[in-house]
Design a protein around this motif. Structure first.
Motif, PDB file in Angstrom:
ATOM      1  N   VAL A  20       0.745  -1.119  -0.008  1.00  0.00           N
ATOM      2  CA  VAL A  20       0.142   0.115  -0.177  1.00  0.00           C
ATOM      3  C   VAL A  20       0.967   1.204  -0.150  1.00  0.00           C
ATOM      4  N   ALA A  21       1.933   1.380   0.757  1.00  0.00           N
ATOM      5  CA  ALA A  21       2.761   2.518   0.705  1.00  0.00           C
ATOM      6  C   ALA A  21       3.282   2.592  -0.800  1.00  0.00           C
ATOM      7  N   TYR A  22       3.630   1.449  -1.281  1.00  0.00           N
ATOM      8  CA  TYR A  22       4.335   1.619  -2.691  1.00  0.00           C
ATOM      9  C   TYR A  22       3.212   2.339  -3.760  1.00  0.00           C
ATOM     10  N   GLU A  80       0.954   4.170  -3.084  1.00  0.00           N
ATOM     11  CA  GLU A  80       0.440   5.599  -2.623  1.00  0.00           C
ATOM     12  C   GLU A  80       1.910   6.381  -2.794  1.00  0.00           C
ATOM     13  N   GLY A  81       2.997   5.879  -3.040  1.00  0.00           N
ATOM     14  CA  GLY A  81       4.102   6.551  -3.119  1.00  0.00           C
ATOM     15  C   GLY A  81       4.657   7.331  -1.771  1.00  0.00           C
ATOM     16  N   THR A  82       4.716   6.473  -0.862  1.00  0.00           N
ATOM     17  CA  THR A  82       4.933   7.342   0.328  1.00  0.00           C
ATOM     18  C   THR A  82       6.338   6.613   1.164  1.00  0.00           C
ATOM     19  N   MET A  83       5.662   5.953   2.444  1.00  0.00           N
ATOM     20  CA  MET A  83       7.146   5.479   3.175  1.00  0.00           C
ATOM     21  C   MET A  83       6.783   4.276   3.889  1.00  0.00           C
ATOM     22  N   PHE A  84       7.580   3.111   3.944  1.00  0.00           N
ATOM     23  CA  PHE A  84       7.258   2.062   4.673  1.00  0.00           C
ATOM     24  C   PHE A  84       8.564   2.055   5.816  1.00  0.00           C
ATOM     25  N   LEU A  85       8.062   2.237   6.995  1.00  0.00           N
ATOM     26  CA  LEU A  85       8.979   2.406   8.243  1.00  0.00           C
ATOM     27  C   LEU A  85       8.989   1.203   9.089  1.00  0.00           C
ATOM     28  N   LEU A  86       9.833   0.115   9.323  1.00  0.00           N
ATOM     29  CA  LEU A  86       9.705  -0.919   9.882  1.00  0.00           C
ATOM     30  C   LEU A  86      10.601  -0.894  11.054  1.00  0.00           C
ATOM     31  N   THR A  87      10.201  -1.193  12.398  1.00  0.00           N
ATOM     32  CA  THR A  87      10.925  -1.109  13.652  1.00  0.00           C
ATOM     33  C   THR A  87      11.232  -2.797  14.074  1.00  0.00           C
ATOM     34  N   MET A  88      12.463  -3.283  14.037  1.00  0.00           N
ATOM     35  CA  MET A  88      12.741  -4.401  14.558  1.00  0.00           C
ATOM     36  C   MET A  88      13.736  -4.530  15.749  1.00  0.00           C
ATOM     37  N   SER A 128      11.917  -6.564  -5.547  1.00  0.00           N
ATOM     38  CA  SER A 128      11.385  -7.103  -6.751  1.00  0.00           C
ATOM     39  C   SER A 128      10.617  -6.042  -7.584  1.00  0.00           C
ATOM     40  N   LYS A 129      10.154  -4.876  -6.847  1.00  0.00           N
ATOM     41  CA  LYS A 129       9.437  -3.867  -7.500  1.00  0.00           C
ATOM     42  C   LYS A 129      10.444  -2.890  -7.872  1.00  0.00           C
ATOM     43  N   PRO A 130      10.113  -1.979  -9.124  1.00  0.00           N
ATOM     44  CA  PRO A 130      10.906  -0.920  -9.334  1.00  0.00           C
ATOM     45  C   PRO A 130      10.599   0.363  -8.547  1.00  0.00           C
ATOM     46  N   GLY A 131      11.705   1.108  -8.631  1.00  0.00           N
ATOM     47  CA  GLY A 131      11.468   2.652  -7.653  1.00  0.00           C
ATOM     48  C   GLY A 131      11.373   2.496  -6.326  1.00  0.00           C
ATOM     49  N   VAL A 132      12.098   1.508  -5.588  1.00  0.00           N
ATOM     50  CA  VAL A 132      12.115   1.476  -4.111  1.00  0.00           C
ATOM     51  C   VAL A 132      13.585   1.975  -3.734  1.00  0.00           C
ATOM     52  N   TRP A 133      13.586   2.998  -2.778  1.00  0.00           N
ATOM     53  CA  TRP A 133      14.868   3.487  -2.310  1.00  0.00           C
ATOM     54  C   TRP A 133      14.935   3.085  -0.708  1.00  0.00           C
ATOM     55  N   PHE A 134      15.838   2.433  -0.407  1.00  0.00           N
ATOM     56  CA  PHE A 134      16.149   2.053   0.801  1.00  0.00           C
ATOM     57  C   PHE A 134      17.374   2.894   1.389  1.00  0.00           C
ATOM     58  N   GLY A 135      16.987   3.560   2.539  1.00  0.00           N
ATOM     59  CA  GLY A 135      17.730   4.723   3.192  1.00  0.00           C
ATOM     60  C   GLY A 135      17.671   4.573   4.630  1.00  0.00           C
ATOM     61  N   THR A 136      18.637   5.344   5.145  1.00  0.00           N
ATOM     62  CA  THR A 136      18.470   5.618   6.603  1.00  0.00           C
ATOM     63  C   THR A 136      17.558   6.600   7.035  1.00  0.00           C
ATOM     64  N   HIS A 137      17.258   6.698   8.285  1.00  0.00           N
ATOM     65  CA  HIS A 137      16.255   7.641   8.746  1.00  0.00           C
ATOM     66  C   HIS A 137      16.937   9.091   8.501  1.00  0.00           C
ATOM     67  N   ARG A 138      18.141   8.876   8.891  1.00  0.00           N
ATOM     68  CA  ARG A 138      18.780  10.433   8.494  1.00  0.00           C
ATOM     69  C   ARG A 138      18.596  10.898   7.161  1.00  0.00           C
ATOM     70  N   ASP A 139      19.128   9.945   6.243  1.00  0.00           N
ATOM     71  CA  ASP A 139      18.909  10.384   4.583  1.00  0.00           C
ATOM     72  C   ASP A 139      17.453  10.795   4.426  1.00  0.00           C
ATOM     73  N   ALA A 140      16.565  10.150   4.910  1.00  0.00           N
ATOM     74  CA  ALA A 140      15.101  10.505   4.802  1.00  0.00           C
ATOM     75  C   ALA A 140      14.878  11.725   5.193  1.00  0.00           C
ATOM     76  N   ALA A 141      15.103  11.898   6.275  1.00  0.00           N
ATOM     77  CA  ALA A 141      14.604  13.177   7.035  1.00  0.00           C
ATOM     78  C   ALA A 141      15.571  14.517   6.438  1.00  0.00           C
ATOM     79  N   GLU A 142      16.836  14.230   5.845  1.00  0.00           N
ATOM     80  CA  GLU A 142      17.332  15.449   5.185  1.00  0.00           C
ATOM     81  C   GLU A 142      16.715  15.606   3.643  1.00  0.00           C
ATOM     82  N   TRP A 143      16.267  14.493   3.223  1.00  0.00           N
ATOM     83  CA  TRP A 143      15.676  14.600   1.969  1.00  0.00           C
ATOM     84  C   TRP A 143      14.440  15.320   2.101  1.00  0.00           C
TER      85      TRP A 143
END
Length: 328
Positions: A270-272, A274-282, A305-320
């Motif tokens: 669903v995040a995909y 919507e074009g938003t964010m998927f944040l998982l805490t483990m 397996s899906k195109p257009g997925v960016w994996f980043g740190t929280h810091r990278d996301a916040a700065e972006w």
């Protein structure tokens, strides 16, 4: 409260406190109904004041993520280890050994999986957790991709502390983590996933870039204080996307890892869309077990397996998102 209902009320209180001890939440105060000032007598102005003290501000979800990608995946790991027990003054050997599993075995499995896929993640930990097992720091830092953030001093329940005690522990945590990590962490995750009346002010005073403790959205947002923007980025969490309640076999919410995997996949899908964010805490001492790490592997493979997925740190996301929103 009548004599007949008092045992029920106390039973509920004990259940909530037990959940708090297990998962790190602060139970709501259950004495309000017996107080001289019950909430149903509050004025609307008082309700508004309480609700607006810390509130979600403007939506910071960008039009696209770094590299023109559609969705952001922020994987985070709370390196709690022994502090889950120590914060309660519990020094039983069995519990502490479960925490030690996190640093001795599980963290390595987690980092190896991330390295296998070449993806970045964020690690939050109480300062004492890293002090007890400092080898975790170079293990996390070896790839140069990951971020380490603040998660309290001893996994204290910050929302229950007086300001001076909360501030003392937070400053101790920042100082120790800066020493261990080699640079000052810029991200904060409350040990209790909750704020006291002082937490937001302390984060602003100490110039944190972002928080990742609150639950007002699925997307990044700016935190408002009393209706005014603060400039602090919130990367929201949720119990739905936390492994601790569902992976603890001693908890009353335990679920099969395979069932949880489907929830995670659905949340990502669903995040995909919507074009938003998927944040998982483990937590390494949960997700790093053999029967759990396999579902994290499958989840990562599903997302990649899906195109257009960016994996980043929280810091990278916040700065972006700050840059896209032209925040000072």
């Amino acid at each position: 409260m009548t004599a007949q209902t008092r045992p029920i009320f106390r039973g509920l209180a004990l259940a909530l406190c037990g959940m708090a001890a297990l998962y790190g939440t602060s139970p709501p105060p259950l004495v309000a109904q017996e107080a001289d000032d019950p909430p149903w007598r509050w004025s609307e102005a008082r309700v508004n004041e309480a609700v607006n003290r810390v509130r979600a501000g403007r939506d910071l979800n960008p039009d696209s993520w770094p590299g023109g990608n559609r969705v952001a995946v922020l994987l985070s790991f709370d390196v709690d280890n022994e502090t889950v027990w120590l914060r309660n003054g519990d020094t039983n050997v069995g519990g502490l050994s479960q925490g030690e599993y996190g640093s001795r075995v599980a963290l390595g499995r987690v980092v190896d999986l991330l390295d296998e896929h070449g993806i970045a993640a964020s690690f939050f930990g109480p300062a004492l957790s890293f002090s007890l097992a400092p080898h975790q720091i170079p293990r996390i830092q070896a790839s140069g991709r990951h971020e380490i953030g603040i998660h309290g001093w001893i996994h204290e329940r910050n929302a229950t502390l007086p300001r001076e005690e909360e501030e003392r522990l937070l400053r101790m945590a920042v100082e120790r983590m800066t020493e261990l990590v080699g640079e000052r962490p810029v991200g904060y995750r409350a040990p209790s996933w909750n704020f006291s009346d002082a937490t937001l002010d302390l984060l602003l005073e100490m110039n944190f870039l972002y928080d990742s403790s609150l639950m007002a959205d699925d997307r990044p947002y700016e935190i408002n204080a009393n209706g005014q923007p603060t400039g602090l980025v919130e990367l929201p969490v949720d119990w739905i996307l936390d492994d601790a309640p569902l992976f603890n076999p001693l908890g009353d919410r335990y679920a099969s890892p395979r069932e949880v995997l489907q929830v995670y996949k659905d949340e990502f899908d669903v995040a995909y869309e919507e074009g938003t964010m998927f944040l998982l805490t483990m937590h390494p001492h949960y997700i790093g077990h053999r029967s759990r790490i396999v579902i994290l592997r499958e989840l990562i493979e599903h997302m990649r397996s899906k195109p257009g997925v960016w994996f980043g740190t929280h810091r990278d996301a916040a700065e972006w998102v700050r840059a896209q929103a032209s925040m000072p």
